[in-house]
Enzyme design. Structure first.
Site, PDB file in Angstrom:
ATOM      1  CE  LYS A 171     -48.039 -87.521  -8.745  1.00 54.03           C
ATOM      2  NZ  LYS A 171     -47.122 -86.468  -8.909  1.00 54.03           N
ATOM      3  CE  LYS A 239     -43.648 -80.761 -13.912  1.00 53.84           C
ATOM      4  NZ  LYS A 239     -44.306 -82.102 -13.769  1.00 53.84           N
TER       5      LYS A 239
END
Length: 293
Positions: A171, A239
């Site tokens: 991911k 992030k």
């Protein structure tokens, strides 16, 4: 129909919860911000005040939260999930978080004879709403199989992995590509504009070439409209860029391009775009080139 727990009603979580409700699932929902519970206009959900209360009614809980800290809070905090978990219970986390966090959660649940499955998703708000997300599920095969019907409701394709870290890393790898693709589109737009060529022409050429992608078309049209309503916040893609660099350092993988990309996203934060869609990176590049936004 099965009753399951659901934690987190952000951009993606809200649409995923609504999708499950529309398919007949009953939900027991916890969200830190109570006002967001009003978005679920359905009689088949029940709100609880604490994460641990979910286990009283469900054996499976899904979390979709912003980062590792948020996930750890609902698991390890006062009245968190781990304190009242029972053998056989399953926590599916579908957030994008660090592999060190997913590994820790997997082991801590396993020590209580329970299961942690990390199943992050690829897709936006639209795909979350219509059940066409791509899902990367890592963990024990037994637990993944028990959740397969849930995954079929939320996604159009499921990849299975024998460890949570593999699902996590895939991911993050995909999100690092997203971060770079939008910069490639933004740079092409700016170069064309400085040459007197419209952004519309750039998209038309892309549409008729092997370079095209759905993401380029959707985000390109939104940029043309000046629409930076968030589907994926600038602060969240930054992030994920930081996570990719942490993983790369641990694995001793050189990643010079994403390191440079990170500086542009930090500039976007500095300009106050942190809560806009990540396509707002176009504005950063355009402003550096002297274009008026």
């Amino acid at each position: 129909m099965q009753k399951i727990g659901f934690i987190g009603l952000g951009i993606m979580g809200e649409m995923m919860a609504k999708r499950l409700l529309s398919k007949g699932y009953q939900l027991v929902v916890y969200n830190r911000t109570k006002e967001k519970l009003g978005k679920l206009e359905d009689e088949n959900f029940k709100a609880v005040d604490l994460p641990a209360q979910i286990w009283g009614e469900c054996e499976i809980v899904i979390s979709m939260l912003s980062d590792s800290t948020a996930v750890e809070s609902v698991v390890y905090g006062n009245d968190g999930l781990l304190g009242s978990v029972k053998p056989g219970f399953i926590h599916i986390d579908m957030s994008t978080i660090s592999p060190s966090t997913t590994k820790k959660l997997y082991l801590d649940y396993k020590n209580r004879s329970a299961h942690f499955v990390h199943a992050p998703v690829l897709g936006s708000r639209t795909q979350a709403g219509d059940g066409t997300l791509l899902i990367f599920a890592g963990g024990d095969e037994e637990a993944i199989s028990k959740c397969e019907e849930i995954f079929k409701v939320l996604g159009r394709k499921l990849w299975r992995f024998d460890s949570v870290e593999k699902a996590t890393n895939l991911k993050i790898a995909m999100n690092s590509m997203i971060a770079m693709m939008i910069i490639a589109l933004s740079q092409a737009f700016v170069l064309a504009e400085k040459s007197g060529i419209s952004k519309e022409v750039v998209l038309e050429v892309l549409e008729n070439s092997a370079l095209n992608s759905t993401m380029y078309q959707n985000k390109g049209k939104a940029i043309i409209e000046g629409n930076f309503t968030p589907n994926f916040y600038v602060k969240h893609i930054l992030k994920d860029i930081n996570l990719s660099l942490e993983i790369a350092q641990d694995m001793k993988i050189p990643m010079p391009v994403i390191s440079a990309v990170r500086e542009l996203y930090i500039s976007a934060l500095a300009k106050g775009y942190e809560n806009e869609d990540y396509s707002a990176i176009y504005k950063v590049i355009a402003e550096l080139a002297g274009l008026k936004i």
